[in-house]
Motif scaffolding. Structure first.
Motif, PDB file in Angstrom:
ATOM      1  N   ARG A  23       0.871  -1.148   0.363  1.00  0.00           N
ATOM      2  CA  ARG A  23      -0.102   0.274   0.236  1.00  0.00           C
ATOM      3  C   ARG A  23       0.836   1.260   0.324  1.00  0.00           C
ATOM      4  NH1 ARG A  23      -4.435   0.647   4.736  1.00  0.00           N
ATOM      5  NH2 ARG A  23      -4.817   2.436   3.261  1.00  0.00           N
ATOM      6  N   LEU A  24       1.844   1.312   0.913  1.00  0.00           N
ATOM      7  CA  LEU A  24       2.421   2.516   0.986  1.00  0.00           C
ATOM      8  C   LEU A  24       3.000   2.499  -0.350  1.00  0.00           C
ATOM      9  CD1 LEU A  24       3.936   4.788   2.559  1.00  0.00           C
ATOM     10  CD2 LEU A  24       5.703   2.998   2.635  1.00  0.00           C
ATOM     11  N   LEU A  25       3.989   1.821  -1.171  1.00  0.00           N
ATOM     12  CA  LEU A  25       4.407   1.889  -2.921  1.00  0.00           C
ATOM     13  C   LEU A  25       3.828   2.966  -3.467  1.00  0.00           C
ATOM     14  CD1 LEU A  25       6.635  -0.953  -2.229  1.00  0.00           C
ATOM     15  CD2 LEU A  25       7.637   1.029  -2.620  1.00  0.00           C
ATOM     16  N   SER A  26       2.590   2.720  -3.303  1.00  0.00           N
ATOM     17  CA  SER A  26       1.779   3.269  -4.711  1.00  0.00           C
ATOM     18  C   SER A  26       1.446   5.204  -4.428  1.00  0.00           C
ATOM     19  CB  SER A  26       0.410   2.552  -4.209  1.00  0.00           C
ATOM     20  OG  SER A  26      -0.129   2.929  -3.226  1.00  0.00           O
ATOM     21  N   HIS A  27       2.417   5.163  -3.002  1.00  0.00           N
ATOM     22  CA  HIS A  27       2.503   6.657  -2.695  1.00  0.00           C
ATOM     23  C   HIS A  27       3.074   7.199  -2.356  1.00  0.00           C
ATOM     24  CE1 HIS A  27      -1.768   6.414  -1.866  1.00  0.00           C
ATOM     25  NE2 HIS A  27      -1.564   5.524  -0.940  1.00  0.00           N
ATOM     26  N   LEU A  28       4.894   6.396  -3.668  1.00  0.00           N
ATOM     27  CA  LEU A  28       5.619   6.797  -3.385  1.00  0.00           C
ATOM     28  C   LEU A  28       6.283   7.555  -4.079  1.00  0.00           C
ATOM     29  CD1 LEU A  28       7.921   3.938  -0.456  1.00  0.00           C
ATOM     30  CD2 LEU A  28       6.336   6.780  -0.127  1.00  0.00           C
ATOM     31  N   LEU A  29       7.107   7.947  -4.566  1.00  0.00           N
ATOM     32  CA  LEU A  29       7.747   8.763  -6.151  1.00  0.00           C
ATOM     33  C   LEU A  29       8.746   7.891  -5.778  1.00  0.00           C
ATOM     34  CD1 LEU A  29       8.746  12.401  -5.274  1.00  0.00           C
ATOM     35  CD2 LEU A  29       6.808  11.428  -6.315  1.00  0.00           C
ATOM     36  N   LYS A  30       8.479   7.445  -7.576  1.00  0.00           N
ATOM     37  CA  LYS A  30       9.308   6.825  -8.373  1.00  0.00           C
ATOM     38  C   LYS A  30      10.395   6.680  -9.069  1.00  0.00           C
ATOM     39  CE  LYS A  30       5.678   3.483  -7.107  1.00  0.00           C
ATOM     40  NZ  LYS A  30       5.005   5.092  -6.676  1.00  0.00           N
ATOM     41  N   PRO A  31      11.503   7.378  -8.493  1.00  0.00           N
ATOM     42  CA  PRO A  31      13.018   7.741  -9.249  1.00  0.00           C
ATOM     43  C   PRO A  31      13.400   7.339 -10.006  1.00  0.00           C
ATOM     44  CG  PRO A  31      13.354   6.953  -6.700  1.00  0.00           C
ATOM     45  CD  PRO A  31      12.077   7.233  -6.999  1.00  0.00           C
ATOM     46  N   THR A  32      14.110   7.344 -10.986  1.00  0.00           N
ATOM     47  CA  THR A  32      14.058   6.749 -12.152  1.00  0.00           C
ATOM     48  C   THR A  32      15.265   5.500 -12.289  1.00  0.00           C
ATOM     49  OG1 THR A  32      15.826   8.083 -12.993  1.00  0.00           O
ATOM     50  CG2 THR A  32      13.809   8.393 -14.489  1.00  0.00           C
ATOM     51  N   THR A  33      15.890   5.911 -11.123  1.00  0.00           N
ATOM     52  CA  THR A  33      17.725   5.295 -10.483  1.00  0.00           C
ATOM     53  C   THR A  33      16.467   4.266 -10.193  1.00  0.00           C
ATOM     54  OG1 THR A  33      17.494   6.585  -8.387  1.00  0.00           O
ATOM     55  CG2 THR A  33      18.713   6.974 -10.364  1.00  0.00           C
ATOM     56  N   GLY A  34      15.331   3.683  -9.244  1.00  0.00           N
ATOM     57  CA  GLY A  34      14.645   2.980  -8.308  1.00  0.00           C
ATOM     58  C   GLY A  34      14.431   3.526  -7.385  1.00  0.00           C
ATOM     59  N   ILE A  35      13.771   3.283  -6.117  1.00  0.00           N
ATOM     60  CA  ILE A  35      13.056   3.582  -4.904  1.00  0.00           C
ATOM     61  C   ILE A  35      14.001   2.271  -3.803  1.00  0.00           C
ATOM     62  CG2 ILE A  35      11.476   3.439  -2.872  1.00  0.00           C
ATOM     63  CD1 ILE A  35       9.248   3.403  -5.062  1.00  0.00           C
ATOM     64  N   PRO A  36      15.068   3.473  -3.510  1.00  0.00           N
ATOM     65  CA  PRO A  36      15.938   2.688  -2.306  1.00  0.00           C
ATOM     66  C   PRO A  36      15.757   2.331  -0.924  1.00  0.00           C
ATOM     67  CG  PRO A  36      16.544   5.107  -2.730  1.00  0.00           C
ATOM     68  CD  PRO A  36      15.003   5.387  -3.004  1.00  0.00           C
ATOM     69  N   VAL A  37      15.009   1.056  -0.489  1.00  0.00           N
ATOM     70  CA  VAL A  37      14.732   0.487   0.271  1.00  0.00           C
ATOM     71  C   VAL A  37      16.077  -0.459   1.682  1.00  0.00           C
ATOM     72  CG1 VAL A  37      13.005  -1.073   1.738  1.00  0.00           C
ATOM     73  CG2 VAL A  37      12.896   0.462  -0.045  1.00  0.00           C
ATOM     74  N   VAL A  38      16.307   0.570   2.527  1.00  0.00           N
ATOM     75  CA  VAL A  38      17.854  -0.817   3.326  1.00  0.00           C
ATOM     76  C   VAL A  38      16.817  -1.378   4.560  1.00  0.00           C
ATOM     77  CG1 VAL A  38      19.498  -0.134   4.898  1.00  0.00           C
ATOM     78  CG2 VAL A  38      18.902   1.484   2.742  1.00  0.00           C
ATOM     79  N   THR A  39      16.494  -2.300   4.955  1.00  0.00           N
ATOM     80  CA  THR A  39      16.264  -3.347   5.365  1.00  0.00           C
ATOM     81  C   THR A  39      17.507  -4.353   6.588  1.00  0.00           C
ATOM     82  OG1 THR A  39      14.221  -4.327   6.049  1.00  0.00           O
ATOM     83  CG2 THR A  39      15.084  -5.158   3.550  1.00  0.00           C
ATOM     84  N   THR A  40      17.142  -4.456   7.565  1.00  0.00           N
ATOM     85  CA  THR A  40      17.716  -5.210   8.330  1.00  0.00           C
ATOM     86  C   THR A  40      17.249  -6.695   8.489  1.00  0.00           C
ATOM     87  OG1 THR A  40      16.933  -4.047  10.479  1.00  0.00           O
ATOM     88  CG2 THR A  40      19.113  -3.209   9.858  1.00  0.00           C
ATOM     89  N   ASN A  41      16.594  -6.594   8.352  1.00  0.00           N
ATOM     90  CA  ASN A  41      14.895  -8.205   7.790  1.00  0.00           C
ATOM     91  C   ASN A  41      16.153  -9.160   7.138  1.00  0.00           C
ATOM     92  OD1 ASN A  41      13.643  -6.170  10.592  1.00  0.00           O
ATOM     93  ND2 ASN A  41      12.423  -6.230   8.782  1.00  0.00           N
ATOM     94  N   TYR A  42      15.639 -10.485   7.890  1.00  0.00           N
ATOM     95  CA  TYR A  42      16.000 -11.307   6.693  1.00  0.00           C
ATOM     96  C   TYR A  42      14.916 -12.052   5.969  1.00  0.00           C
ATOM     97  CZ  TYR A  42      18.858 -11.986  10.963  1.00  0.00           C
ATOM     98  OH  TYR A  42      19.973 -11.794  11.877  1.00  0.00           O
ATOM     99  N   ASP A  43      13.919 -11.389   6.054  1.00  0.00           N
ATOM    100  CA  ASP A  43      12.720 -12.115   5.383  1.00  0.00           C
ATOM    101  C   ASP A  43      12.409 -11.371   4.156  1.00  0.00           C
ATOM    102  OD1 ASP A  43      10.772  -9.865   5.376  1.00  0.00           O
ATOM    103  OD2 ASP A  43      10.794 -10.117   7.263  1.00  0.00           O
ATOM    104  N   ARG A  44      12.043 -11.795   2.845  1.00  0.00           N
ATOM    105  CA  ARG A  44      11.286 -11.501   1.787  1.00  0.00           C
ATOM    106  C   ARG A  44      10.172 -10.668   1.569  1.00  0.00           C
ATOM    107  NH1 ARG A  44      13.740 -17.150   0.261  1.00  0.00           N
ATOM    108  NH2 ARG A  44      12.196 -17.295   1.520  1.00  0.00           N
ATOM    109  N   LEU A  45       9.452  -9.917   2.310  1.00  0.00           N
ATOM    110  CA  LEU A  45       8.164  -9.307   2.754  1.00  0.00           C
ATOM    111  C   LEU A  45       8.489  -8.041   1.541  1.00  0.00           C
ATOM    112  CD1 LEU A  45       6.603 -10.245   6.271  1.00  0.00           C
ATOM    113  CD2 LEU A  45       6.284 -11.513   4.025  1.00  0.00           C
ATOM    114  N   ILE A  46       9.588  -7.408   2.330  1.00  0.00           N
ATOM    115  CA  ILE A  46       9.806  -6.341   1.314  1.00  0.00           C
ATOM    116  C   ILE A  46       9.809  -6.482  -0.564  1.00  0.00           C
ATOM    117  CG2 ILE A  46      11.303  -4.453   0.607  1.00  0.00           C
ATOM    118  CD1 ILE A  46       9.773  -3.770   3.195  1.00  0.00           C
ATOM    119  N   GLU A  47      10.460  -7.299  -0.673  1.00  0.00           N
ATOM    120  CA  GLU A  47      10.603  -8.064  -1.392  1.00  0.00           C
ATOM    121  C   GLU A  47       9.202  -7.869  -2.959  1.00  0.00           C
ATOM    122  OE1 GLU A  47      14.366  -9.400  -0.905  1.00  0.00           O
ATOM    123  OE2 GLU A  47      12.768  -8.792   0.258  1.00  0.00           O
ATOM    124  N   ILE A  48       8.667  -8.706  -1.594  1.00  0.00           N
ATOM    125  CA  ILE A  48       6.850  -9.620  -2.570  1.00  0.00           C
ATOM    126  C   ILE A  48       5.911  -8.289  -2.723  1.00  0.00           C
ATOM    127  CG2 ILE A  48       5.011 -10.867  -1.416  1.00  0.00           C
ATOM    128  CD1 ILE A  48       6.945 -13.097  -0.267  1.00  0.00           C
TER     129      ILE A  48
END
Length: 345
Positions: free
Chosen positions: A117-142
């Motif tokens: 839901r959040l991603l639909s409200h973030l600007l999409k720079p041509t270089t990609g949306i930078p996300v840093v996560t300390t988590n091991y899971d793949r929920l951000i990717e999904i």
């Protein structure tokens, strides 16, 4: 501050130059275990298959884990290599098992991730949306794929995918044009995911890191909290992801920080100084850590929102311009509520 003015202030934060930092709080909100559950799991499952020297180390470590939590215990007592391997394996088993259940719900459309839901409200720079996560899971990717975006993890391929940053980036190129003798590339909108502590789909194969989304009997490449984290963090692929994470943090003009406790020295050498330098920062979490409260009280550029309660009625405790205010009956610290109330009013 009136709630209308507060919402306008929050809406204006999600603009150019945003880097998002995601900690375990967001994964826990989706149903993954936190440190308390992980510590209990380790106490129940580690033991009989270890050598005497490893059992002796665990005998010292286990009471410390029970008394003050996994992270604090591992900072005080360094595990032996075999014990550390056991901790990594049991940690991965628990998180992977819970992750599978969540993925099954997403796949059958019975669950939608907050980050989607959040991603639909973030600007999409041509270089990609930078996300840093300390988590091991793949929920951000999904979450990114469910939002219709690409996911750049710096690995290429589906079976034993290799770490190759350039090829991974170029794989999102959709068009190449030549204008006025200049080559221009058009890339697919994507999320650049940086995971300095590793991922459940990272393994070693023939001496090199690879990515494989399925289950393998080999040890996963993840870094547990504690003294050994610093040694392991300078090995591949952790070093490359850490460098890219720090580079994104150094270039950011604003931060959105979700469920992160400011207790990770791998990131803190870059993140906290940048915040203290005046970079606008929005913090959303169930409970602010002591380090986060210190930042919120000392830095007027920080807006920090956590769960609050007055006379048994829940709401939000909000730091704005170093002052704390209370907003009743509104859980703005919770990402779903934040999106509904601030971004989708």
């Amino acid at each position: 501050m009136e709630i209308h003015d507060l919402k306008l202030l929050l809406q204006g934060h999600l603009s150019d130059g945003l880097v998002t930092i995601v900690g375990s709080g967001l994964s826990c909100a989706e149903g993954l275990p936190g440190m308390t559950e992980l510590a209990a799991h380790l106490r129940e499952t580690i033991g009989g298959d270890l050598a005497p020297v490893d059992c002796e180390c665990w005998a010292k470590l286990a009471p410390a884990v029970a008394a003050k939590g996994l992270e604090a215990a591992l900072l005080d007592i360094a595990p032996t290599p075999a014990l550390e391997a056991a901790i990594v394996a049991r940690t991965a088993d628990l998180i992977s098992s819970c992750e599978r259940e969540i993925i099954a719900q997403i796949f059958t459309n019975t669950k939608k991730l907050r980050f989607t839901r959040l991603l639909s409200h973030l600007l999409k720079p041509t270089t990609g949306i930078p996300v840093v996560t300390t988590n091991y899971d793949r929920l951000i990717e999904i979450a990114a794929e469910e939002a219709g975006l690409g996911v750049d993890t710096m690995f290429i391929g589906h079976f034993a995918g290799a770490l190759n940053e350039q090829e991974s980036r170029l794989s999102f190129c959709q068009e190449v044009t030549l204008r006025s003798r200049q080559v221009r590339y058009r890339y697919r909108p994507r999320v650049n995911v940086f995971k300095p502590h590793g991922s459940l789909d990272w393994y070693h194969r023939e001496g090199r890191p690879v990515r494989y989304a399925g289950e393998l009997p080999s040890a996963r490449l993840i870094i547990t909290p504690g003294i050994n984290k610093f040694r392991n963090g300078y090995e591949s692929p952790f070093d490359r992801h850490r460098d890219r994470a720090n580079s994104a943090i150094d270039r950011a003009t604003r931060f959105l920080i979700i469920g992160y406790g400011f207790n990770d020295d791998h990131l803190e050498t870059h993140l906290t100084p940048r915040i203290r330098s005046g970079i606008p920062t929005l913090l959303l979490t169930y409970e602010l850590s002591a380090n986060a409260i210190k930042l919120a009280r000392e830095c007027p550029n920080v807006i920090a929102i956590q769960r609050g309660s007055v006379d048994g009625e829940e709401g939000s405790s909000i730091f704005v311009n170093t002052a704390e205010i209370y907003v009743p009956h509104l859980a703005l610290w919770e990402l779903d509520t934040f999106i509904s109330e601030v971004l989708e009013p």
